[in-house]
Scaffold this motif. Structure first.
Motif, PDB file in Angstrom:
ATOM      1  N   ASP A  63       0.858  -1.196   0.000  1.00 36.80           N
ATOM      2  CA  ASP A  63       0.000   0.000   0.000  1.00 36.80           C
ATOM      3  C   ASP A  63       0.887   1.236   0.000  1.00 36.80           C
ATOM      4  O   ASP A  63       1.048   1.910   1.009  1.00 36.80           O
ATOM      5  CB  ASP A  63      -0.917  -0.033   1.225  1.00 36.80           C
ATOM      6  CG  ASP A  63      -1.818   1.195   1.328  1.00 36.80           C
ATOM      7  OD1 ASP A  63      -2.003   1.882   0.310  1.00 36.80           O
ATOM      8  OD2 ASP A  63      -2.328   1.453   2.434  1.00 36.80           O
TER       9      ASP A  63
ATOM     10  N   PHE B 227      -5.736   0.835   1.102  1.00 31.61           N
ATOM     11  CA  PHE B 227      -6.147  -0.032  -0.006  1.00 31.61           C
ATOM     12  C   PHE B 227      -4.940  -0.361  -0.875  1.00 31.61           C
ATOM     13  O   PHE B 227      -4.083   0.489  -1.100  1.00 31.61           O
ATOM     14  CB  PHE B 227      -7.193   0.659  -0.896  1.00 31.61           C
ATOM     15  CG  PHE B 227      -8.504   0.915  -0.209  1.00 31.61           C
ATOM     16  CD1 PHE B 227      -9.430  -0.109  -0.049  1.00 31.61           C
ATOM     17  CD2 PHE B 227      -8.816   2.170   0.279  1.00 31.61           C
ATOM     18  CE1 PHE B 227     -10.638   0.122   0.589  1.00 31.61           C
ATOM     19  CE2 PHE B 227     -10.024   2.413   0.919  1.00 31.61           C
ATOM     20  CZ  PHE B 227     -10.935   1.378   1.073  1.00 31.61           C
TER      21      PHE B 227
ATOM     22  N   THR C 164      -4.225  -1.100  -4.584  1.00 26.39           N
ATOM     23  CA  THR C 164      -4.818  -1.086  -5.915  1.00 26.39           C
ATOM     24  C   THR C 164      -4.137  -2.147  -6.777  1.00 26.39           C
ATOM     25  O   THR C 164      -3.064  -2.650  -6.423  1.00 26.39           O
ATOM     26  CB  THR C 164      -4.638   0.291  -6.590  1.00 26.39           C
ATOM     27  OG1 THR C 164      -3.233   0.528  -6.767  1.00 26.39           O
ATOM     28  CG2 THR C 164      -5.262   1.403  -5.761  1.00 26.39           C
ATOM     29  N   VAL C 165      -4.738  -2.459  -7.891  1.00 25.92           N
ATOM     30  CA  VAL C 165      -4.155  -3.412  -8.831  1.00 25.92           C
ATOM     31  C   VAL C 165      -2.769  -2.915  -9.255  1.00 25.92           C
ATOM     32  O   VAL C 165      -1.817  -3.696  -9.344  1.00 25.92           O
ATOM     33  CB  VAL C 165      -5.081  -3.609 -10.055  1.00 25.92           C
ATOM     34  CG1 VAL C 165      -4.395  -4.417 -11.139  1.00 25.92           C
ATOM     35  CG2 VAL C 165      -6.386  -4.285  -9.639  1.00 25.92           C
ATOM     36  N   GLU C 166      -2.649  -1.607  -9.473  1.00 29.79           N
ATOM     37  CA  GLU C 166      -1.370  -1.021  -9.899  1.00 29.79           C
ATOM     38  C   GLU C 166      -0.308  -1.168  -8.810  1.00 29.79           C
ATOM     39  O   GLU C 166       0.837  -1.515  -9.100  1.00 29.79           O
ATOM     40  CB  GLU C 166      -1.545   0.463 -10.267  1.00 29.79           C
ATOM     41  CG  GLU C 166      -2.330   0.706 -11.545  1.00 29.79           C
ATOM     42  CD  GLU C 166      -3.847   0.484 -11.400  1.00 29.79           C
ATOM     43  OE1 GLU C 166      -4.384   0.519 -10.260  1.00 29.79           O
ATOM     44  OE2 GLU C 166      -4.492   0.228 -12.432  1.00 29.79           O
ATOM     45  N   GLU C 167      -0.691  -0.898  -7.553  1.00 30.83           N
ATOM     46  CA  GLU C 167       0.277  -1.038  -6.454  1.00 30.83           C
ATOM     47  C   GLU C 167       0.738  -2.480  -6.326  1.00 30.83           C
ATOM     48  O   GLU C 167       1.925  -2.750  -6.125  1.00 30.83           O
ATOM     49  CB  GLU C 167      -0.349  -0.577  -5.124  1.00 30.83           C
ATOM     50  CG  GLU C 167      -0.444   0.932  -4.981  1.00 30.83           C
ATOM     51  CD  GLU C 167      -1.230   1.369  -3.740  1.00 30.83           C
ATOM     52  OE1 GLU C 167      -0.870   2.420  -3.170  1.00 30.83           O
ATOM     53  OE2 GLU C 167      -2.199   0.677  -3.344  1.00 30.83           O
TER      54      GLU C 167
ATOM     55  N   LYS D 261      -5.151  -8.086 -12.501  1.00 30.23           N
ATOM     56  CA  LYS D 261      -6.451  -7.422 -12.387  1.00 30.23           C
ATOM     57  C   LYS D 261      -7.579  -8.442 -12.292  1.00 30.23           C
ATOM     58  O   LYS D 261      -8.441  -8.348 -11.406  1.00 30.23           O
ATOM     59  CB  LYS D 261      -6.660  -6.501 -13.599  1.00 30.23           C
ATOM     60  CG  LYS D 261      -7.835  -5.581 -13.472  1.00 30.23           C
ATOM     61  CD  LYS D 261      -7.863  -4.577 -14.618  1.00 30.23           C
ATOM     62  CE  LYS D 261      -9.014  -3.612 -14.408  1.00 30.23           C
ATOM     63  NZ  LYS D 261      -9.032  -2.531 -15.367  1.00 30.23           N
TER      64      LYS D 261
ATOM     65  N   GLU E  25      -9.629  -8.403  -8.789  1.00 32.15           N
ATOM     66  CA  GLU E  25     -10.886  -7.640  -8.794  1.00 32.15           C
ATOM     67  C   GLU E  25     -12.046  -8.338  -8.092  1.00 32.15           C
ATOM     68  O   GLU E  25     -12.877  -7.682  -7.486  1.00 32.15           O
ATOM     69  CB  GLU E  25     -11.274  -7.238 -10.221  1.00 32.15           C
ATOM     70  CG  GLU E  25     -10.482  -6.034 -10.678  1.00 32.15           C
ATOM     71  CD  GLU E  25     -11.002  -5.423 -11.963  1.00 32.15           C
ATOM     72  OE1 GLU E  25     -11.627  -6.135 -12.767  1.00 32.15           O
ATOM     73  OE2 GLU E  25     -10.748  -4.229 -12.167  1.00 32.15           O
TER      74      GLU E  25
ATOM     75  N   ILE F 127     -12.066  -7.297  -4.456  1.00 33.93           N
ATOM     76  CA  ILE F 127     -12.292  -5.894  -4.091  1.00 33.93           C
ATOM     77  C   ILE F 127     -13.786  -5.677  -3.870  1.00 33.93           C
ATOM     78  O   ILE F 127     -14.601  -6.018  -4.721  1.00 33.93           O
ATOM     79  CB  ILE F 127     -11.765  -4.947  -5.194  1.00 33.93           C
ATOM     80  CG1 ILE F 127     -10.256  -5.114  -5.355  1.00 33.93           C
ATOM     81  CG2 ILE F 127     -12.105  -3.499  -4.862  1.00 33.93           C
ATOM     82  CD1 ILE F 127      -9.660  -4.337  -6.520  1.00 33.93           C
TER      83      ILE F 127
ATOM     84  N   ASN G 131     -15.013   0.196  -3.422  1.00 31.86           N
ATOM     85  CA  ASN G 131     -13.637   0.410  -2.974  1.00 31.86           C
ATOM     86  C   ASN G 131     -12.695   0.543  -4.172  1.00 31.86           C
ATOM     87  O   ASN G 131     -12.956  -0.015  -5.236  1.00 31.86           O
ATOM     88  CB  ASN G 131     -13.164  -0.742  -2.083  1.00 31.86           C
ATOM     89  CG  ASN G 131     -13.792  -0.704  -0.700  1.00 31.86           C
ATOM     90  OD1 ASN G 131     -14.430   0.272  -0.324  1.00 31.86           O
ATOM     91  ND2 ASN G 131     -13.614  -1.776   0.056  1.00 31.86           N
ATOM     92  N   THR G 132     -11.584   1.252  -3.950  1.00 34.46           N
ATOM     93  CA  THR G 132     -10.609   1.460  -5.020  1.00 34.46           C
ATOM     94  C   THR G 132      -9.587   0.325  -5.107  1.00 34.46           C
ATOM     95  O   THR G 132      -8.835   0.239  -6.067  1.00 34.46           O
ATOM     96  CB  THR G 132      -9.849   2.782  -4.807  1.00 34.46           C
ATOM     97  OG1 THR G 132      -9.232   2.747  -3.508  1.00 34.46           O
ATOM     98  CG2 THR G 132     -10.783   3.969  -4.901  1.00 34.46           C
ATOM     99  N   GLY G 133      -9.555  -0.513  -4.078  1.00 33.03           N
ATOM    100  CA  GLY G 133      -8.594  -1.611  -4.057  1.00 33.03           C
ATOM    101  C   GLY G 133      -8.928  -2.581  -2.943  1.00 33.03           C
ATOM    102  O   GLY G 133     -10.013  -2.535  -2.366  1.00 33.03           O
TER     103      GLY G 133
END
Length: 190
Positions: A37, A43, A45-48, A66, A70, A73, A77-79
């Motif tokens: 994080d 959160f 995220t997929v990118e993190e 992803k 997903e 999640i 929520n964003t992640g």
């Protein structure tokens, strides 16, 4: 110097390196969550997650990450929050290792537990000992810390202090015995 009583205590509790204890597992999982994080918003995220895997040398396809993540999640929520991350971890553990982390609580076979711990320690040591010479140098430790995105990896002075703190024979590097003692000390609550 350790007394025999302390040494026996370490031996008796050393199986916790495999993190059979739920509280130790939760603590380690929280630390991993915090590392992933990056912006500290609670959160992942997929990118993190993708960036963290990449830093660890695991080049996962973003679309694969992803699609896997997903479904964990929660709507809105964003992640992944910590509970989602914990659920994902449990599912992966069950899928790839048959829930081995939970299933290894059987203390009736201390020899197999000790052998498993030794094997884990050997594997962990190899991660740090990049050139395979049987020692972890400050440069090797720094390389791993950098891959993990830890700030200590940017300061050789701090890395050298970390080495000195576990280097019992003061040769400027960490051998497997010193590494094993350090790992056992880290996982045993004071």
């Amino acid at each position: 110097m350790e007394s025999n009583g302390e040494s026996k205590k370490v031996e008796r509790q050393s199986s916790s390196f495999r993190l059979r204890s739920p509280s130790l597992n939760a603590l380690r999982l929280q630390r991993i969550f915090d590392l992933f994080d990056k912006n500290g918003d609670g959160f992942i995220t997929v990118e993190e997650l993708s960036q963290a895997l990449s830093r660890l040398g695991l080049d996962a396809d973003l679309s694969d990450v992803k699609s896997t993540v997903e479904s964990y999640i929660q709507p809105g929520n964003t992640g992944l929050n910590f509970d989602d991350f914990s659920s994902l971890h449990k599912t992966l553990d069950d899928s790839f290792f048959g829930g081995a982390a939970a299933g290894e609580c059987d203390e009736s076979s201390p020899n197999s537990a000790a052998a498993a711990e030794e094997s884990d320690l050997v594997e962990a040591f190899k991660v740090f000992d990049e050139n395979g010479d049987g020692f972890i140098s400050a440069r090797e430790l720094q390389a791993v810390l950098k891959k993990l995105g830890l700030p200590e990896g940017g300061e050789m002075e701090r890395v050298e202090k970390m080495i000195v703190s576990v280097d019992r024979n003061q040769d400027g590097r960490v051998d497997f015995f010193e590494f094993k003692n350090m790992m056992r000390a880290v996982v045993i609550p004071s």
